[in-house]
Design an enzyme around this catalytic site. Structure first.
Site, mmCIF file in Angstrom:
data_model
loop_
_atom_site.group_PDB
_atom_site.id
_atom_site.type_symbol
_atom_site.label_atom_id
_atom_site.label_comp_id
_atom_site.label_asym_id
_atom_site.label_seq_id
_atom_site.Cartn_x
_atom_site.Cartn_y
_atom_site.Cartn_z
ATOM 1 N N ASP A 123 -13.840 34.741 22.566
ATOM 2 C CA ASP A 123 -13.763 34.569 24.019
ATOM 3 C C ASP A 123 -13.633 35.906 24.719
ATOM 4 O O ASP A 123 -13.755 35.980 25.936
ATOM 5 C CB ASP A 123 -12.559 33.693 24.388
ATOM 6 C CG ASP A 123 -12.874 32.216 24.234
ATOM 7 O OD1 ASP A 123 -14.052 31.874 24.002
ATOM 8 O OD2 ASP A 123 -11.939 31.398 24.345
ATOM 9 N N ASP A 152 -16.679 22.725 20.190
ATOM 10 C CA ASP A 152 -15.487 23.552 20.367
ATOM 11 C C ASP A 152 -14.281 22.891 19.697
ATOM 12 O O ASP A 152 -14.305 21.700 19.337
ATOM 13 C CB ASP A 152 -15.240 23.719 21.872
ATOM 14 C CG ASP A 152 -14.449 24.974 22.215
ATOM 15 O OD1 ASP A 152 -13.877 25.603 21.309
ATOM 16 O OD2 ASP A 152 -14.386 25.308 23.416
HETATM 17 C C1 DGJ Z 1 -13.118 27.928 24.482
HETATM 18 C C2 DGJ Z 1 -14.460 28.537 24.260
HETATM 19 O O1 DGJ Z 1 -14.373 29.588 23.363
HETATM 20 C C3 DGJ Z 1 -15.033 28.958 25.607
HETATM 21 O O2 DGJ Z 1 -16.271 29.609 25.426
HETATM 22 C C4 DGJ Z 1 -15.169 27.748 26.471
HETATM 23 O O3 DGJ Z 1 -16.119 26.873 25.908
HETATM 24 C C5 DGJ Z 1 -13.837 27.044 26.622
HETATM 25 N N1 DGJ Z 1 -13.226 26.780 25.358
HETATM 26 C C6 DGJ Z 1 -13.987 25.766 27.404
HETATM 27 O O4 DGJ Z 1 -12.845 25.022 27.438
#
Ligand code: DGJ
Length: 755
Positions: free
Chosen positions: A572, A502
């Site tokens: 997200d 991430d």
């Molecule tokens: C952003 C990601 O897109 C989410 O799926 C998740 O992993 C969060 N970060 C966790 O902090």
């Protein structure tokens, strides 16, 4: 200069006497030739196939004096050059701008050499242009592939002189389009939770600049485009030129209709705030920029991108083949991991994505061994194949204010480390995956307390936080070593088969005070090169591990990162209705195989919208299926329905992930969205369709299918009903489901019976 004669290596023809090159792809052609005594490389053709002798004739026509009307209002320099060093009477967007030690800021060059080489399933030609005064050698590289219409270009800059050279702007490619009227540009735009949505505009005289200055590819704009003259192309017809840059940092693409009336699309690493010093003897490799031409519409362009990426991009590493992984083996282990663990890198693009469960939306940071085990047991019951623990598993990580940088397991949540959970997950028949955000640090972390100078910052400026975190300076070799070491250790100590990598914030204060007076502006590019090197090194050391690119959703989706991962987190925003447009944009360039899509809870945490479970599944089944809901709250009925749909997904998975995608209908333009997936042999057809609220009691017209055999019979795999191919192509298929159900969806599977 070249001597008389002609040479050809596979798909690239070179007429040495005329100084022309013809690149032949599967069904298209691209040509260029030397002009001005070798001081320029003139663009000649990009489009349908050409006979071998044509480039030489085209060069003769292009090489003469420009027409009088053009002479009177512009200059010969505006004639399309393949790559344009800034200098002389050049006023269009240049490709290259360099500063030399004596204050000279323009570049002149002469063609000095060319090399043709064959590699695997493609052919590369490299042309060297040398600046006789300062020794800068610019190599323009072009690669074509036997089975595809994609042409890949990149540039290598070598300082063959005796003084440093500072690169201020250096594009990866400069693509010229034929002289036509009314070019339409389509591109992907968005934001957090709203990524990769399609936009379009008609290009007029002047420039349109699309870019990222964020240090990442960005949620806001994506370095992909299509151009079609007159806005005439449709999903399945018309001429389309499309390009995609393989770069995961700040980028810039310029679409310019020059005063001489020529359109070019050019770009690469963003030149904003960037400078790269190349020392004598050093080489600087620019990222690759791929492009293709088709006369069969946007759908054909997408299918070409998908198939090419599966064959030549996914998990393949560096596109140019010029950079070696910096770390080849696991830290502390002398022996390289066996290459057999995961097959050859080339196989990675052909592997089906497992059905994945991710706990983020269910638990947020409140992960624990017991809670995760309970979710894993529920996930296994519905057929999940990979269980992923997201954020919150490491020391101090109870919320987003602390912990990033301290990559050791939180013993209050996992008293015996991750091993017992991993064993339980494995015993349940699933592989185990873990989330990490290795490029980041919270101020509240042991790492930041020990190394406050490891983040990008300016000496006497605020360190701007975003999500309470700062960006590690990966341009520093010690920081890059440390990042590699942290993830390498986790992978060496645990049976982790998947990392969700991430990156939750863009850059700010991109400074490196210790380098002041040197070349700190190089961080924009060095960060990405370092990220690539770390990922390449981890993949070489742990060939059994697969990776996902995540960037607070879909902020790092590009061909560069796709060389280092097996899949990409799309957004997200997991609301099924919103996802239709996001996914439709994503598939313009990326294959359904790499498009991670989760089924989450209803109402959706982001939009508050309630959607039927089947609808949520049918939207997520259009890509690589994941489950991201709180399974502990799903009823037995929901669990049973989910298990049934996961079973169906596993049946259709090869066709969805690796078949050919036809976007049959799109909301809101059509009364429903519908995608068709066709297996390569044409024998299996999957249709997924989704629609929103019904309106004025109107029904849904049948959906017309694509690319079927008109004379063949196709049987519905669920009810046995048979149709002629011609009927499905012309009359269409009536989708199951009531015409009055709001947010309904359908999945139809057809099997070709006979011709
Ligand atoms: C952003 C990601 O897109 C989410 O799926 C998740 O992993 C969060 N970060 C966790 O902090």
């Amino acid at each position: 200069m070249a001597t008389e004669g002609a040479t050809a290596v596979a798909d690239i023809w070179h007429d040495q006497g005329a100084g022309t090159w013809l690149l032949q792809t599967r069904s298209t052609a691209y040509a260029f030739g030397l002009a001005d005594g070798g001081a320029a490389l003139r663009h000649l053709h990009w489009g349908p196939g050409l006979p071998a002798g044509a480039p030489t004739a085209l060069l003769a026509e292009a090489g003469g004096e420009p027409p009088r009307w053009e002479r009177s209002r512009s200059s010969a320099r505006e004639r399309p050059d393949e790559y344009v060093p800034w200098g002389g009477l050049r006023y269009d967007e240049p490709s290259l701008k360099a500063d030399y030690a004596d204050g000279t800021r323009s570049t002149e060059w002469r063609f000095t050499a060319q090399r043709l080489s064959r590699h695997g399933a493609g052919t590369t030609v490299e042309l060297d242009f040398t600046d006789p005064a300062y020794g800068l050698v610019t190599t323009l590289a072009y690669r074509v592939y036997d089975e595809f219409d994609v042409i890949e270009r990149w540039v290598v800059l070598r300082n063959g002189g005796e003084e440093p050279i500072v690169i201020r702007q250096a594009h990866s490619a400069n693509w010229w389009l034929p002289d036509r009227a009314g070019w339409r540009l389509r591109y992907l735009h968005g934001g957090w939770g709203a990524e990769t949505r399609l936009a379009q505009t008609t290009l007029g005289p002047g420039k349109l600049v699309l870019e990222s200055r964020r240090g990442t590819t960005s949620h806001q704009l994506n370095p992909w485009f299509t151009l079609d003259p007159g806005g005439r192309a449709t999903e399945e017809s018309g001429e389309v030129w499309s390009g995609a840059l393989a770069w995961s940092g700040s980028w810039k693409l310029v679409y310019e209709l020059t005063s001489a009336g020529h359109l070019h699309a050019c770009g690469g690493c963003n030149d904003f705030d960037w400078a790269q010093r190349v020392l004598p003897g050093e080489t600087f490799v620019l990222p690759s920029f791929a492009a293709l031409y088709t006369d069969a519409g946007f759908g054909a362009a997408s299918r070409e991108w998908h198939a090419w990426a599966r064959a030549h991009v996914i998990g393949r590493g560096d596109r140019t083949g010029l950079t070696e992984p910096r770390w080849r083996t696991a830290v502390g282990s002398a022996a390289p991991a066996p290459a057999s663990a995961a097959g050859a890198p080339g196989d990675r693009g052909q592997r089906l994505r497992p059905v994945l469960y991710n706990s983020w939306e269910a638990t947020s940071f409140a992960v624990s061994q017991g809670g995760q085990e309970r979710l894993a047991e529920r996930a296994a019951r519905i057929g999940v194949e990979r269980f992923v623990v997201d954020d919150g598993w490491f020391r101090g990580r109870d919320n987003d204010h602390a912990g990033l940088g301290d990559w050791t397991v939180d013993e209050s949540k996992f008293p015996l480390g991750l091993a017992p959970l991993i064993k339980r997950v494995n015993d349940l028949g699933m592989s185990f995956g873990l989330w990490a955000e290795p490029e980041m640090v919270n101020r509240d972390s042991d790492l930041y307390r020990a190394h406050p100078d490891w983040v990008y910052h300016f000496a006497r400026r605020t360190r701007t936080e975003h999500r309470n975190q700062l960006v590690l300076n990966l341009a520093r070799p010690d920081v890059a070593d440390w990042v590699f070491g942290q993830i390498d250790r986790l992978l060496a100590e645990n049976n982790i088969e998947f990392i969700k990598w991430d990156m939750n914030r863009p850059f700010s204060e991109p400074g490196w005070p210790a380098e002041a007076g040197g070349n700190p502006e190089r961080i924009w590019v060095e960060h990405v090169r370092s990220l690539y090197a770390i990922l390449d090194g981890l993949r070489a050391a742990h060939p059994g591990v697969e990776f996902e690119s995540c960037c607070g959703g879909g902020g790092r989706a590009d061909l560069g990162i796709l060389g280092r991962v097996e899949q990409i987190w799309t957004s997200d925003n997991t609301d099924g209705w919103d996802r239709i447009a996001i996914q439709e944009g994503f598939t313009q360039v990326f294959a359904p195989q790499v498009m991670m899509a989760w089924v989450t809870d209803s109402p959706n945490w982001w939009t508050g919208r309630r959607l039927p479970l089947r609808f949520r599944f049918h939207v997520a089944m259009a890509g690589a299926l994941g489950i991201g809901g709180d399974l502990s709250r799903w009823t037995e009925r929901e669990m049973a329905e989910a298990a049934e749909l996961v079973t169906v997904y596993k049946v259709i998975r090869p066709v969805v992930q690796q078949g050919r995608l036809y976007r049959l209908a799109s909301v809101p333009a059509d009364p429903y969205g519908a995608h068709q997936y066709l297996s390569d042999d044409g024998a299996q057809v999957v249709i997924l369709s989704w629609w929103g609220p019904s309106s004025c009691g109107g029904g849904r017209p049948p959906v017309r299918l694509a690319a079927l055999d008109r004379g063949a019979r196709y049987a519905d795999a669920d009810n046995g009903q048979q149709y002629w191919g011609a009927e499905l192509l012309h009359e269409g298929l009536t989708l199951p489901g009531s015409s009055h159900d709001d947010f309904g969806s359908a999945l139809v599977r057809l099997i070709r019976r006979s011709s």
